[in-house]
Design an enzyme around this catalytic site. Structure first.
Site, PDB file in Angstrom:
ATOM      1  N   LYS A  89       4.996  -3.369  12.246  1.00 35.16           N
ATOM      2  CA  LYS A  89       5.165  -4.214  11.288  1.00 35.16           C
ATOM      3  C   LYS A  89       5.697  -5.300  12.119  1.00 35.16           C
ATOM      4  O   LYS A  89       6.667  -5.229  12.600  1.00 35.16           O
ATOM      5  CB  LYS A  89       5.485  -3.988   9.519  1.00 35.16           C
ATOM      6  CG  LYS A  89       5.232  -4.779   8.673  1.00 35.16           C
ATOM      7  CD  LYS A  89       3.707  -3.804   8.004  1.00 35.16           C
ATOM      8  CE  LYS A  89       3.296  -4.854   7.307  1.00 35.16           C
ATOM      9  NZ  LYS A  89       2.323  -4.211   6.332  1.00 35.16           N
TER      10      LYS A  89
HETATM   11  P1  NAD Z   1      -1.382 -11.552  -0.541  1.00 39.22           P
HETATM   12  O1  NAD Z   1      -0.733 -12.685   0.082  1.00 39.22           O
HETATM   13  O2  NAD Z   1      -3.255 -11.964  -0.311  1.00 39.22           O
HETATM   14  O3  NAD Z   1      -1.582 -11.710  -2.351  1.00 39.22           O
HETATM   15  C1  NAD Z   1       0.083 -11.354  -2.518  1.00 39.22           C
HETATM   16  C2  NAD Z   1      -0.044 -11.840  -4.611  1.00 39.22           C
HETATM   17  O4  NAD Z   1       0.471 -11.371  -4.756  1.00 39.22           O
HETATM   18  C3  NAD Z   1      -0.446 -13.534  -4.131  1.00 39.22           C
HETATM   19  O5  NAD Z   1      -1.615 -13.895  -4.873  1.00 39.22           O
HETATM   20  C4  NAD Z   1       0.643 -13.690  -4.512  1.00 39.22           C
HETATM   21  O6  NAD Z   1       0.792 -15.099  -5.545  1.00 39.22           O
HETATM   22  C5  NAD Z   1       1.574 -12.853  -5.467  1.00 39.22           C
HETATM   23  N1  NAD Z   1       2.751 -12.638  -5.610  1.00 39.22           N
HETATM   24  C6  NAD Z   1       3.888 -12.808  -4.686  1.00 39.22           C
HETATM   25  N2  NAD Z   1       4.830 -13.145  -5.921  1.00 39.22           N
HETATM   26  C7  NAD Z   1       4.594 -11.979  -6.640  1.00 39.22           C
HETATM   27  C8  NAD Z   1       5.518 -11.651  -7.682  1.00 39.22           C
HETATM   28  N3  NAD Z   1       6.677 -11.823  -7.787  1.00 39.22           N
HETATM   29  N4  NAD Z   1       4.725 -11.112  -8.941  1.00 39.22           N
HETATM   30  C9  NAD Z   1       3.378 -11.923  -9.055  1.00 39.22           C
HETATM   31  N5  NAD Z   1       2.886 -11.783  -8.413  1.00 39.22           N
HETATM   32  C10 NAD Z   1       3.233 -12.171  -7.109  1.00 39.22           C
HETATM   33  O7  NAD Z   1      -0.967  -9.699   0.193  1.00 39.22           O
HETATM   34  P2  NAD Z   1      -1.501  -9.141  -0.198  1.00 39.22           P
HETATM   35  O8  NAD Z   1      -2.864  -9.002   1.711  1.00 39.22           O
HETATM   36  O9  NAD Z   1      -2.852  -8.490  -0.947  1.00 39.22           O
HETATM   37  O10 NAD Z   1      -0.439  -7.696  -0.314  1.00 39.22           O
HETATM   38  C11 NAD Z   1      -0.336  -7.408  -1.617  1.00 39.22           C
HETATM   39  C12 NAD Z   1       0.620  -6.604  -0.917  1.00 39.22           C
HETATM   40  O11 NAD Z   1      -0.252  -5.497  -0.650  1.00 39.22           O
HETATM   41  C13 NAD Z   1       1.880  -6.399  -0.448  1.00 39.22           C
HETATM   42  O12 NAD Z   1       2.706  -5.289  -0.539  1.00 39.22           O
HETATM   43  C14 NAD Z   1       0.986  -5.457   0.978  1.00 39.22           C
HETATM   44  O13 NAD Z   1       2.062  -5.239   1.928  1.00 39.22           O
HETATM   45  C15 NAD Z   1       0.058  -4.908   0.452  1.00 39.22           C
HETATM   46  N6  NAD Z   1      -0.954  -4.359   1.548  1.00 39.22           N
HETATM   47  C16 NAD Z   1      -2.508  -5.629   1.601  1.00 39.22           C
HETATM   48  C17 NAD Z   1      -2.723  -5.171   2.586  1.00 39.22           C
HETATM   49  C18 NAD Z   1      -3.821  -5.961   3.159  1.00 39.22           C
HETATM   50  O14 NAD Z   1      -4.862  -4.943   3.846  1.00 39.22           O
HETATM   51  N7  NAD Z   1      -4.078  -7.133   2.522  1.00 39.22           N
HETATM   52  C19 NAD Z   1      -3.468  -3.342   3.370  1.00 39.22           C
HETATM   53  C20 NAD Z   1      -1.992  -2.958   2.732  1.00 39.22           C
HETATM   54  C21 NAD Z   1      -0.580  -3.077   1.599  1.00 39.22           C
END
Ligand code: NAD
Length: 420
Positions: A110
């Site tokens: 990461k």
């Molecule tokens: P992203 O940046 O696309 O979205 C994150 C979202 O969370 C945004 O809408 C933001 O406004 C919101 N957010 C931030 N702080 C917040 C809070 N306190 N309360 C409510 N909403 C809040 O990110 P993503 O890629 O969707 O990732 C989200 C989660 O999923 C993370 O934990 C990430 O590690 C995990 N994840 C993502 C992927 C991927 O492929 N994108 C894969 C595995 C895990």
């Protein structure tokens, strides 16, 4: 501010505690624990960037390879003000077990830069990304360590990383990152892979619990890549998404929100707040809503000892990494809530990243339906594998998933032995 600080905790402590719990149930010997518990390599870098106003700002960046026992390290890059070395170590650790749970030939890694991307221009983001890539260059490569998008990074970020790496090599190396734009060797289906994977595991959970998805009520915390795609698929399956939020606010409608329109609005204005035919509620109220499926899809430590009791969902599906603390885990379990743990639930992203890497390596690209079919097979097989351990060994789903992942990594390390 207080909520943010409270919600942080230390994700790495959680990762280590989860490891110990599973390793104890497995009766894993001490030698193997020593070899697989801690990161193999940790790099902290200084990232000086010329900002648009002419001054130089120094950002701090990290790249951690937790394990390469089963293949190259794999894991996203996060841009967020709260990125810390401990957070990156935790996320890298979870990547190791996650890749092993879905049985793809990768280890865990990461990266992250402590920054506030919402207050940076595209030019500043590009210069920061290129300098950060230059700083971690010795560690990454298609056979070594393959970054991907995470919170507040996206296909454009991956394109800058791929270009910077390629310029240094003197030829194009698309396989150095996944989650790239299609025109640079990205895979169809990668952008929606995490949300789609969440959907497949929830389908499996509903089948196991004899629940119907059609008409089920769903709450989504975090409406970014993972959360919005999952919401769209549940909406298409006839479920009612009654509330969603992002970092700016929460929207609620007991009769269900129109998700395609909400995605359209978020794309235009960057937030969900003010969506027509919705009521504004507070973030704590959203977590406490009566619903069938709750999907935390934002950040770590959102469901904790102090708010877990309020959760009333039947299924909690962890689209985010580490959204439930160990203390909250025990509370949810006592309430009889069925948890689909992060290293299983959100593994769709890394699975299609693996497909992307394979396609780049063989220079042959697959059709979208082919990718969806393969993804569904991987997610549902992995769900069955974890469920079997959960039922046979009578352990919670999180421990079962960790046992599966840790067991596969332990086996690889034991067979490889120690060099020199
Ligand atoms: P992203 O940046 O696309 O979205 C994150 C979202 O969370 C945004 O809408 C933001 O406004 C919101 N957010 C931030 N702080 C917040 C809070 N306190 N309360 C409510 N909403 C809040 O990110 P993503 O890629 O969707 O990732 C989200 C989660 O999923 C993370 O934990 C990430 O590690 C995990 N994840 C993502 C992927 C991927 O492929 N994108 C894969 C595995 C895990």
């Amino acid at each position: 501010m207080l909520t943010t600080q409270l919600s942080k905790g230390n994700a790495y402590d959680v990762a280590l505690e989860n490891f110990d719990t599973a390793a104890d149930v497995m009766e894993l010997n001490q030698d193997t624990r020593e070899m697989i518990k801690y990161p193999e390599r940790v790099l902290t870098v200084s990232v000086p960037v010329r900002m648009d106003d002419g001054r130089i700002h120094r950002f701090e960046g990290f790249r951690v390879q937790h394990s390469t026992a089963r293949g190259p390290a794999k894991g996203g890059i996060r841009y967020h003000p709260q990125v810390s070395l401990d957070e990156v170590k935790a996320l890298a650790t979870w990547m190791t077990w996650k890749c092993a749970v879905v049985n793809i030939p990768f280890g865990g890694g990461k990266g992250g830069v402590t920054c506030d991307p919402k207050h940076m221009t595209q030019g500043e983001l590009e210069r920061m990304t290129r300098r950060y890539t230059s700083a971690i260059l010795p560690m990454i490569g298609p056979d070594q360590d393959i970054p991907a998008p995470d919170v507040y990074t996206n296909p454009q970020t991956m394109a800058w990383i791929m270009d910077t790496f390629s310029m240094n090599k003197g030829y194009s190396v698309p396989g150095v990152v996944t989650g790239k734009p299609i025109s640079l060797g990205g895979s169809l289906g990668r952008n929606e892979a995490t949300g789609r994977g969440v959907f497949y595991t929830v389908e499996s959970a509903c089948e196991h619990l004899k629940m119907h998805l059609k008409g089920a009520t769903v709450v989504v915390q975090g409406f970014g890549n993972a959360g919005s795609v999952a919401a769209q698929l549940f909406y298409e399956a006839g479920a009612k998404i009654i509330a969603v939020n992002d970092s700016t606010g929460c929207v609620y409608n007991r009769n269900g929100l129109n998700i395609p329109e909400l995605i359209h609005m978020k794309g235009l204005c960057g937030h969900v707040e003010g969506f027509p035919e919705s009521e504004a509620i507070r973030a704590e109220e959203l977590l406490a809503l009566e619903c069938d499926i709750l999907i935390p899809a934002a950040l770590e430590n959102m469901i904790r000892e102090d708010n877990a009791n309020a959760v009333k969902a039947r299924i909690v599906a962890e689209a985010a990494n580490g959204p439930v603390t160990p203390a909250a885990d025990r509370i949810l379990q006592n309430k009889g809530i069925f948890l689909i743990p992060d290293i299983l639930c959100n593994a769709g992203g890394v699975t299609v990243s693996y497909f992307e890497w394979v396609q780049d390596e063989q220079h042959l690209f697959w059709e979208a339906q082919d990718i969806y079919n393969r993804l569904e097979r991987v997610m549902k097989t992995s769900f069955r594998d974890v469920l079997k351990i959960h039922l046979d060994r009578k352990v919670p789903m999180r421990i079962a998933a960790n046992m599966l992942g840790i067991g596969r990594v332990a086996e690889a390390v034991q067979i490889r032995g120690i060099y020199p």
